[in-house]
Motif scaffolding. Structure first.
Motif, PDB file in Angstrom:
ATOM      1  N   GLU A  34      12.972 -29.560  41.616  1.00 21.26           N
ATOM      2  CA  GLU A  34      12.729 -31.006  41.639  1.00 21.26           C
ATOM      3  C   GLU A  34      11.384 -31.336  42.280  1.00 21.26           C
ATOM      4  O   GLU A  34      10.942 -30.655  43.219  1.00 21.26           O
ATOM      5  CB  GLU A  34      13.832 -31.720  42.429  1.00 21.26           C
ATOM      6  N   THR A  36       9.906 -34.859  44.017  1.00 17.44           N
ATOM      7  CA  THR A  36      10.412 -36.171  44.425  1.00 17.44           C
ATOM      8  C   THR A  36       9.386 -36.929  45.258  1.00 17.44           C
ATOM      9  O   THR A  36       8.474 -36.346  45.852  1.00 17.44           O
ATOM     10  CB  THR A  36      11.701 -36.031  45.262  1.00 17.44           C
ATOM     11  N   SER A 103       7.927 -34.229  47.996  1.00 19.73           N
ATOM     12  CA  SER A 103       8.647 -32.987  48.233  1.00 19.73           C
ATOM     13  C   SER A 103       8.766 -32.164  46.958  1.00 19.73           C
ATOM     14  O   SER A 103       8.839 -32.716  45.852  1.00 19.73           O
ATOM     15  CB  SER A 103      10.063 -33.268  48.770  1.00 19.73           C
ATOM     16  N   PHE A 105      11.522 -29.332  45.787  1.00 20.76           N
ATOM     17  CA  PHE A 105      12.847 -28.874  46.226  1.00 20.76           C
ATOM     18  C   PHE A 105      13.428 -27.905  45.210  1.00 20.76           C
ATOM     19  O   PHE A 105      13.339 -28.126  43.992  1.00 20.76           O
ATOM     20  CB  PHE A 105      13.775 -30.083  46.388  1.00 20.76           C
ATOM     21  N   GLU A 107      17.094 -25.568  44.493  1.00 17.23           N
ATOM     22  CA  GLU A 107      18.484 -25.369  44.906  1.00 17.23           C
ATOM     23  C   GLU A 107      19.157 -24.332  44.011  1.00 17.23           C
ATOM     24  O   GLU A 107      18.898 -24.271  42.803  1.00 17.23           O
ATOM     25  CB  GLU A 107      19.268 -26.684  44.836  1.00 17.23           C
ATOM     26  N   GLY A 117      19.580 -24.951  49.344  1.00 20.35           N
ATOM     27  CA  GLY A 117      18.257 -25.339  48.879  1.00 20.35           C
ATOM     28  C   GLY A 117      17.162 -25.106  49.898  1.00 20.35           C
ATOM     29  O   GLY A 117      17.420 -24.923  51.094  1.00 20.35           O
ATOM     30  N   SER A 119      12.979 -26.616  50.686  1.00 24.94           N
ATOM     31  CA  SER A 119      12.032 -27.664  50.293  1.00 24.94           C
ATOM     32  C   SER A 119      10.738 -27.567  51.083  1.00 24.94           C
ATOM     33  O   SER A 119      10.708 -27.079  52.214  1.00 24.94           O
ATOM     34  CB  SER A 119      12.650 -29.056  50.515  1.00 24.94           C
ATOM     35  N   ASN A 121       7.804 -30.300  52.302  1.00 20.82           N
ATOM     36  CA  ASN A 121       7.754 -31.759  52.441  1.00 20.82           C
ATOM     37  C   ASN A 121       6.490 -32.206  53.154  1.00 20.82           C
ATOM     38  O   ASN A 121       6.056 -31.579  54.128  1.00 20.82           O
ATOM     39  CB  ASN A 121       8.966 -32.259  53.242  1.00 20.82           C
ATOM     40  N   HIS A 183      18.566 -26.567  53.192  1.00 23.72           N
ATOM     41  CA  HIS A 183      19.564 -27.592  52.881  1.00 23.72           C
ATOM     42  C   HIS A 183      20.869 -26.967  52.394  1.00 23.72           C
ATOM     43  O   HIS A 183      20.863 -25.959  51.681  1.00 23.72           O
ATOM     44  CB  HIS A 183      19.041 -28.532  51.786  1.00 23.72           C
TER      45      HIS A 183
END
Length: 279
Positions: A34, A36, A103, A105, A107, A117, A119, A121, A183
């Motif tokens: 991802e 984001t 971010s 990411f 997972e 996950g 990430s 950031n 995460h």
């Protein structure tokens, strides 16, 4: 009667085929990638003096009287000027923080309900309505030899000090925080289109402004919405806490070596959107 049976059999077959197809899609979705972006919705801590001691503390309390009234006004101002200083301080624009974050990411679903996950950031905090401290302002603008002998200079210094809380500015890079996060997510349902989840995250990083060590904890809830078999958008609401640790500044000729200690905390509530691929 035979036609009805045939229709029922066809419906069951179609239903079974769709179920098999959906299970196949879900089985193939193990990895998620991802990108984001998020924006702050609410940041409750606005005493930015705790983060940067060069920024005026605009809390009106007894311990902050050097900012509420000011040293020059307290020493040389009239009673009316002291009241004017309190009024100006209380009614001046209050500091405010806004944040935006980006971010990347990834997972992995190691279970249909649980995912792990990682990430990268970048969170940037912009400070609005900030003022210099009255001490810093007096140090910059007052010249001791003129100040002690010139009544007009003292009067100008008092007036400038009274009005200082209205002399505000912004800092678009008040905090620049980079963190690496881990995460753990719980996914409520297995569905080919909707993937609602709750996620707990822990991050470690740095603030580029002073290189303070940052520990970040995040609790978020959101959902992926698949627009195609492997492509989706996501929406998310999150609450985050940032704790900063650094070595305090040493005074001149201070022999004792200082160790890392807690410097400040900051809470942030934000909304996030993003795009992702599943494979």
């Amino acid at each position: 009667m035979k036609k009805i049976r045939i229709k029922i059999i066809l419906l069951l077959a179609i239903s079974l085929q769709q179920s098999i197809s959906a299970d196949s899609i879900l089985e193939n979705r193990k990895f998620f990638l991802e990108v984001t972006t998020s924006r702050s919705l609410f940041i409750p801590n606005t005493n930015l003096h705790q983060i940067d001691n060069g920024v005026m503390n605009k809390n009106n309390d007894f311990l902050n009287r050097q900012e509420v009234i000011g040293d020059r006004t307290a020493s040389y101002g009239t009673d009316d000027q002291k009241l004017a200083s309190i009024y100006a301080f209380e009614n001046s624009p209050k500091p405010k923080l806004n944040s935006k974050a980006f971010s990347i990411f990834m997972e992995y679903l190691f279970n249909p309900k649980f995912g792990f996950g990682i990430s990268l950031n970048n969170t940037n905090f912009e400070a609005l309505n900030i003022s210099d401290t009255k001490f810093k302002n007096n140090l910059t603008n007052d010249y001791l030899n003129t100040y002690l002998t010139n009544q007009a200079a003292r009067e100008n210094s008092v007036i400038r000090e009274i009005l200082l809380p209205y002399n505000t500015k912004s800092n678009p890079e008040f905090l620049q925080i980079y963190t690496l996060g881990l995460h753990l997510a719980y996914h409520f349902i297995t569905h080919p289109i909707f993937d609602p989840y709750v996620r707990l995250g822990f991050g470690y990083g740095r603030n580029l402004e002073d290189m303070a060590i940052i520990y970040k904890t995040t609790l978020s809830i959101g959902s992926r919405v698949f627009l195609a078999e492997n492509f989706y958008i996501l929406i998310e609401a999150a609450g985050s806490n940032f704790d900063a640790y650094k070595v305090p500044d040493s005074m001149l000729f201070e022999a004792k070596k200082k160790s890392l200690s807690h410097a400040w905390s900051l809470q942030e509530y934000s909304g996030k959107i993003g795009l992702g691929l599943a494979f």
